[in-house]
Design a protein around this motif. Structure first.
Motif, PDB file in Angstrom:
ATOM      1  N   ASP A   1     -24.750  -8.317  -7.126  1.00 36.39           N
ATOM      2  CA  ASP A   1     -25.170  -7.272  -6.197  1.00 36.39           C
ATOM      3  C   ASP A   1     -23.965  -6.635  -5.516  1.00 36.39           C
ATOM      4  O   ASP A   1     -23.936  -5.415  -5.285  1.00 36.39           O
ATOM      5  N   TYR A   2     -22.943  -7.429  -5.223  1.00 31.72           N
ATOM      6  CA  TYR A   2     -21.724  -6.915  -4.597  1.00 31.72           C
ATOM      7  C   TYR A   2     -21.028  -5.910  -5.514  1.00 31.72           C
ATOM      8  O   TYR A   2     -20.577  -4.844  -5.066  1.00 31.72           O
ATOM      9  N   ALA A   3     -20.955  -6.227  -6.802  1.00 31.48           N
ATOM     10  CA  ALA A   3     -20.338  -5.305  -7.770  1.00 31.48           C
ATOM     11  C   ALA A   3     -21.101  -3.991  -7.825  1.00 31.48           C
ATOM     12  O   ALA A   3     -20.501  -2.905  -7.855  1.00 31.48           O
ATOM     13  N   VAL A   4     -22.420  -4.068  -7.817  1.00 27.67           N
ATOM     14  CA  VAL A   4     -23.242  -2.860  -7.868  1.00 27.67           C
ATOM     15  C   VAL A   4     -23.076  -2.051  -6.585  1.00 27.67           C
ATOM     16  O   VAL A   4     -22.977  -0.809  -6.617  1.00 27.67           O
ATOM     17  N   ARG A   5     -23.021  -2.717  -5.442  1.00 29.41           N
ATOM     18  CA  ARG A   5     -22.854  -2.014  -4.168  1.00 29.41           C
ATOM     19  C   ARG A   5     -21.517  -1.270  -4.103  1.00 29.41           C
ATOM     20  O   ARG A   5     -21.436  -0.166  -3.558  1.00 29.41           O
TER      21      ARG A   5
ATOM     22  N   ALA B   1     -20.042  -0.640 -12.933  1.00 33.54           N
ATOM     23  CA  ALA B   1     -20.517  -1.942 -12.442  1.00 33.54           C
ATOM     24  C   ALA B   1     -20.499  -2.976 -13.561  1.00 33.54           C
ATOM     25  O   ALA B   1     -20.135  -4.139 -13.348  1.00 33.54           O
ATOM     26  N   ILE B   2     -20.889  -2.559 -14.759  1.00 28.80           N
ATOM     27  CA  ILE B   2     -20.848  -3.459 -15.910  1.00 28.80           C
ATOM     28  C   ILE B   2     -19.408  -3.904 -16.182  1.00 28.80           C
ATOM     29  O   ILE B   2     -19.128  -5.081 -16.420  1.00 28.80           O
ATOM     30  N   GLY B   3     -18.476  -2.944 -16.115  1.00 22.94           N
ATOM     31  CA  GLY B   3     -17.068  -3.269 -16.320  1.00 22.94           C
ATOM     32  C   GLY B   3     -16.535  -4.216 -15.272  1.00 22.94           C
ATOM     33  O   GLY B   3     -15.746  -5.118 -15.580  1.00 22.94           O
ATOM     34  N   LEU B   4     -16.960  -4.031 -14.016  1.00 26.90           N
ATOM     35  CA  LEU B   4     -16.523  -4.931 -12.942  1.00 26.90           C
ATOM     36  C   LEU B   4     -16.905  -6.374 -13.241  1.00 26.90           C
ATOM     37  O   LEU B   4     -16.092  -7.287 -13.097  1.00 26.90           O
ATOM     38  N   VAL B   5     -18.144  -6.576 -13.657  1.00 27.44           N
ATOM     39  CA  VAL B   5     -18.625  -7.932 -13.930  1.00 27.44           C
ATOM     40  C   VAL B   5     -17.910  -8.518 -15.152  1.00 27.44           C
ATOM     41  O   VAL B   5     -17.506  -9.690 -15.156  1.00 27.44           O
ATOM     42  N   ARG B   6     -17.721  -7.706 -16.184  1.00 33.43           N
ATOM     43  CA  ARG B   6     -17.049  -8.199 -17.391  1.00 33.43           C
ATOM     44  C   ARG B   6     -15.622  -8.643 -17.098  1.00 33.43           C
ATOM     45  O   ARG B   6     -15.196  -9.729 -17.519  1.00 33.43           O
TER      46      ARG B   6
ATOM     47  N   LEU C   1      -9.839  -2.067  -8.751  1.00 33.39           N
ATOM     48  CA  LEU C   1      -8.911  -0.962  -8.978  1.00 33.39           C
ATOM     49  C   LEU C   1      -8.721  -0.644 -10.455  1.00 33.39           C
ATOM     50  O   LEU C   1      -8.875   0.512 -10.858  1.00 33.39           O
ATOM     51  N   PRO C   2      -8.374  -1.613 -11.304  1.00 31.28           N
ATOM     52  CA  PRO C   2      -8.198  -1.263 -12.722  1.00 31.28           C
ATOM     53  C   PRO C   2      -9.470  -0.768 -13.397  1.00 31.28           C
ATOM     54  O   PRO C   2      -9.409   0.049 -14.327  1.00 31.28           O
ATOM     55  N   VAL C   3     -10.628  -1.234 -12.955  1.00 30.83           N
ATOM     56  CA  VAL C   3     -11.887  -0.835 -13.597  1.00 30.83           C
ATOM     57  C   VAL C   3     -12.371   0.528 -13.104  1.00 30.83           C
ATOM     58  O   VAL C   3     -12.956   1.304 -13.871  1.00 30.83           O
ATOM     59  N   LEU C   4     -12.108   0.859 -11.840  1.00 31.65           N
ATOM     60  CA  LEU C   4     -12.727   2.046 -11.238  1.00 31.65           C
ATOM     61  C   LEU C   4     -11.785   3.228 -11.042  1.00 31.65           C
ATOM     62  O   LEU C   4     -12.257   4.360 -10.884  1.00 31.65           O
ATOM     63  N   ARG C   5     -10.465   2.995 -11.040  1.00 30.59           N
ATOM     64  CA  ARG C   5      -9.548   4.092 -10.676  1.00 30.59           C
ATOM     65  C   ARG C   5      -9.664   5.292 -11.610  1.00 30.59           C
ATOM     66  O   ARG C   5      -9.397   6.424 -11.200  1.00 30.59           O
TER      67      ARG C   5
END
Length: 322
Positions: free
Chosen positions: A233-237, A257-262, A286-290
């Motif tokens: 839930d934290y990753a999705v938020r 969000a999928i990338g964050l969890v992976r 940062l690396p997943v979302l930037r």
């Protein structure tokens, strides 16, 4: 998860990390992020000024396993068939044969990807997404594991073709390689200039430790790392917050969000844990979302970066407690 299998994975990854860091001095976080992307089965975009070891990192990683490695130097005249392959007419057998391009490898280095035209970039990025290539109407599966590491230079924009935002989303992580710390730079210069001709780092000490099937097994172990509902839930938020965060004109999609969890799962395994904590989610952010968010015009005028805004978001968004 089988404890013995988990312990073997930890030991294998520790040895690989040590081997790569022996060649790539002073880039510990970068190495960890690239290894995490490999474990998560994703692709990496490496960005940094010349001379920081982007190509060296990929070559060192490739040497740690016995799979196929290929390098493609992207240029303005590179055609899609130069990457994917093409059909040739065999005069001897009077039939067409397919010659596979350099994309048919376990680890592919796409050097200076932003120097190739959009059509060639699209051919590579499509293969990354579909993990297959179509040549003359016939589909050819790419080998497993399959990982693309693309590099680009952020300061030289003349004669380049910037990757569109929609295609940047194909990369699981974007890694910004910075200058090494003073002590690391001293160690690097000493290592290169001690009894050696030329300025290339010696990769002969990097040993081959893994087979392609071993990496497939490590990726499966990574996929089995436990993620608590609160951490998920934290990753999705975090991702949902990017969509209306001040200073950003576009937020990340659910793929973020999928990338964050992976990636968080892979970082947990590298940290020798079989469960994900909020700290791994933060470290992956940062690396997943930037490269999945866009700055608003006023943020660009103020000289703000995506990283600075994302750090501010992480500081204000409460993380779950144990």
């Amino acid at each position: 998860m089988n404890p013995e299998r988990f312990a073997q994975a930890i030991e294998a990854l520790r040895r690989v990390r040590e081997q790569v860091l022996h060649a790539v001095v002073g880039q510990d976080d970068t190495v960890d992020t690239v290894l995490a992307a490999l474990l998560a089965g994703g692709h990496v975009l490496l960005e940094g000024v010349p001379g920081l070891g982007k190509t060296l990192l990929v070559r060192a990683l490739a040497k740690t396993f016995s799979g196929q490695f290929s390098r493609v130097q992207f240029t303005p005249d590179l055609m899609p068939a130069d990457v994917t392959g093409h059909a040739l007419f065999d005069l001897k057998n009077q039939d067409f044969i397919v010659r596979h391009g350099p994309i048919f490898a376990n680890l592919v280095l796409a050097d200076e990807i932003n120097r190739a035209p959009a059509k060639t970039q699209a051919a590579l990025l499509e293969a990354m997404q579909e993990r297959q290539v179509t040549i003359e109407g016939e589909t050819h599966a790419l080998p497993a594991p399959f990982m693309v590491l693309a590099t680009q230079n952020p300061i030289d924009q003349e004669g380049t073709y910037p990757l569109p935002e929609a295609q940047l989303d194909r990369f699981l992580v974007k890694v910004l390689i910075d200058y090494p710390a003073a002590a690391d730079e001293v160690a690097l210069v000493r290592q290169v200039t001690s009894g050696q001709v030329g300025d290339a780092l010696d990769l002969s000490t990097v040993g081959t430790l893994l087979r392609p099937e071993t990496i497939n097994a490590l990726q499966q172990i990574t996929a089995e790392i436990t993620v608590d509902d609160q951490v998920l839930d934290y990753a999705v938020r975090i991702v949902r917050a990017t969509r209306d965060w001040p200073g950003l004109s576009m937020g990340a999609s659910p793929r973020g969000a999928i990338g964050l969890v992976r990636v968080a799962r892979a970082l947990a395994l590298l940290g020798e844990r079989d469960f994900v904590t909020p700290d791994e989610i933060k470290r992956a952010a940062l690396p997943v979302l930037r490269h999945r968010v866009m700055l608003a015009p006023e943020s660009e005028l103020e000289g703000l970066s995506a990283d600075r805004l994302l750090v501010g978001l992480l500081e204000q968004l409460p993380a779950p407690r144990a």
